[in-house]
Design a protein around this motif. Structure first.
Motif, PDB file in Angstrom:
ATOM      1  N   UNK A 110      33.244  42.835 -10.197  1.00  0.00           N
ATOM      2  CA  UNK A 110      31.980  43.175 -10.445  1.00  0.00           C
ATOM      3  C   UNK A 110      31.860  44.874 -10.978  1.00  0.00           C
ATOM      4  N   UNK A 111      32.997  45.374 -10.623  1.00  0.00           N
ATOM      5  CA  UNK A 111      33.093  46.937 -10.893  1.00  0.00           C
ATOM      6  C   UNK A 111      33.879  47.104 -11.974  1.00  0.00           C
ATOM      7  N   UNK A 112      34.240  45.905 -12.837  1.00  0.00           N
ATOM      8  CA  UNK A 112      35.250  45.996 -13.877  1.00  0.00           C
ATOM      9  C   UNK A 112      36.356  46.122 -13.772  1.00  0.00           C
ATOM     10  N   UNK A 113      37.178  45.942 -12.797  1.00  0.00           N
ATOM     11  CA  UNK A 113      38.566  46.228 -12.413  1.00  0.00           C
ATOM     12  C   UNK A 113      39.145  44.798 -12.744  1.00  0.00           C
ATOM     13  N   UNK A 114      40.434  44.868 -12.965  1.00  0.00           N
ATOM     14  CA  UNK A 114      41.314  43.648 -12.943  1.00  0.00           C
ATOM     15  C   UNK A 114      41.958  43.531 -11.654  1.00  0.00           C
ATOM     16  N   UNK A 115      42.075  42.453 -11.115  1.00  0.00           N
ATOM     17  CA  UNK A 115      42.425  41.912  -9.825  1.00  0.00           C
ATOM     18  C   UNK A 115      43.696  41.239  -9.817  1.00  0.00           C
ATOM     19  N   UNK A 116      44.720  41.645  -9.241  1.00  0.00           N
ATOM     20  CA  UNK A 116      45.990  40.943  -8.972  1.00  0.00           C
ATOM     21  C   UNK A 116      46.143  40.374  -7.478  1.00  0.00           C
ATOM     22  N   UNK A 117      46.013  39.180  -7.473  1.00  0.00           N
ATOM     23  CA  UNK A 117      46.101  38.542  -5.807  1.00  0.00           C
ATOM     24  C   UNK A 117      47.566  37.929  -5.495  1.00  0.00           C
ATOM     25  N   UNK A 118      48.031  38.646  -4.365  1.00  0.00           N
ATOM     26  CA  UNK A 118      49.342  38.248  -4.018  1.00  0.00           C
ATOM     27  C   UNK A 118      49.153  37.573  -2.854  1.00  0.00           C
ATOM     28  N   UNK A 119      49.201  36.006  -2.920  1.00  0.00           N
ATOM     29  CA  UNK A 119      49.036  35.261  -1.928  1.00  0.00           C
ATOM     30  C   UNK A 119      50.186  34.882  -1.381  1.00  0.00           C
ATOM     31  N   UNK A 120      50.032  34.913   0.351  1.00  0.00           N
ATOM     32  CA  UNK A 120      51.093  34.935   0.961  1.00  0.00           C
ATOM     33  C   UNK A 120      51.251  33.444   1.807  1.00  0.00           C
ATOM     34  N   UNK A 121      52.077  32.731   1.605  1.00  0.00           N
ATOM     35  CA  UNK A 121      52.265  31.535   2.250  1.00  0.00           C
ATOM     36  C   UNK A 121      52.961  31.571   3.548  1.00  0.00           C
ATOM     37  N   UNK A 122      52.490  32.106   4.541  1.00  0.00           N
ATOM     38  CA  UNK A 122      52.994  32.539   5.754  1.00  0.00           C
ATOM     39  C   UNK A 122      53.445  31.376   6.576  1.00  0.00           C
ATOM     40  N   UNK A 123      54.407  31.262   7.158  1.00  0.00           N
ATOM     41  CA  UNK A 123      54.828  30.154   7.829  1.00  0.00           C
ATOM     42  C   UNK A 123      55.850  30.559   9.050  1.00  0.00           C
ATOM     43  N   UNK A 124      55.984  29.967   9.862  1.00  0.00           N
ATOM     44  CA  UNK A 124      57.227  30.546  10.864  1.00  0.00           C
ATOM     45  C   UNK A 124      58.283  29.350  10.797  1.00  0.00           C
ATOM     46  N   UNK A 125      58.470  28.885   9.543  1.00  0.00           N
ATOM     47  CA  UNK A 125      59.311  27.798   9.386  1.00  0.00           C
ATOM     48  C   UNK A 125      60.087  28.053   8.156  1.00  0.00           C
ATOM     49  N   UNK A 126      61.433  27.751   8.042  1.00  0.00           N
ATOM     50  CA  UNK A 126      62.153  28.109   6.820  1.00  0.00           C
ATOM     51  C   UNK A 126      61.767  26.813   5.778  1.00  0.00           C
ATOM     52  N   UNK A 127      60.998  25.760   6.249  1.00  0.00           N
ATOM     53  CA  UNK A 127      60.660  24.673   5.231  1.00  0.00           C
ATOM     54  C   UNK A 127      58.967  25.006   4.864  1.00  0.00           C
TER      55      UNK A 127
END
Length: 158
Positions: A110-127
């Motif tokens: 809304x303020x005219x800025x570009x947004x970069x989202x860094x989505x974190x797929x957090x898990x306590x598993x190596x899978x």
């Protein structure tokens, strides 16, 4: 190379070479000098001229494409006031399970800025990648994307 048929031994006899003429020797020296000068020219170009050209190209490209962005814990407006600059891009880090378009992205768009989202797929598993492929996060992603589309499908980077 000579082979003695009776004993079966092989002997090598060096070939005799004629002395090189002065004209041929001068040609050889000219060719060698040109080779050395070419090598020195290449070294000078690659160590002095080329980095300067590269630096000028980088500066020109930066002026044309440079965007100022921030990844910070302070509110963007507060940081902009503090350093006296306006940011073009806001980088937001968010756990995919708690991501919320309305309060995390929309205010900046809304303020005219570009947004970069860094989505974190957090898990306590190596899978973790198996969880992503299995669709464990799909519900959260679909909600985020639906909110984005309902707000006019504005551009963000993920």
């Amino acid at each position: 190379m000579l082979k003695d048929l009776e004993t079966g031994t092989t002997t090598f006899e060096p070939k005799t070479t004629a002395p090189i003429s002065k004209r041929s020797f001068n040609r050889y020296l000219v060719a060698l000098s040109l080779l050395v000068l070419g090598f020195l020219g290449f070294v000078a170009f690659s160590t002095v001229v080329q980095p300067k050209l590269r630096e000028n190209n980088i500066r020109r490209n930066l002026r044309a494409k440079l965007r100022i962005g921030i990844a910070d814990t302070k509110p963007v407006e507060e940081r902009e006031k503090e350093i006296g600059a306006k940011f073009d891009i806001v980088v937001k880090y968010q756990n995919v399970k708690t991501v919320n378009y309305r309060w995390m992205v929309k205010p900046y768009l809304d303020k005219g800025k570009k947004v970069v989202m860094v989505l974190e797929f957090m898990s306590y598993s190596y899978r973790n990648l198996e969880d992503v492929a299995r669709g464990s996060y799909d519900e959260h992603l679909h909600k985020f994307i639906d909110d984005l589309k309902n707000d006019g499908n504005r551009e963000i980077s993920i």
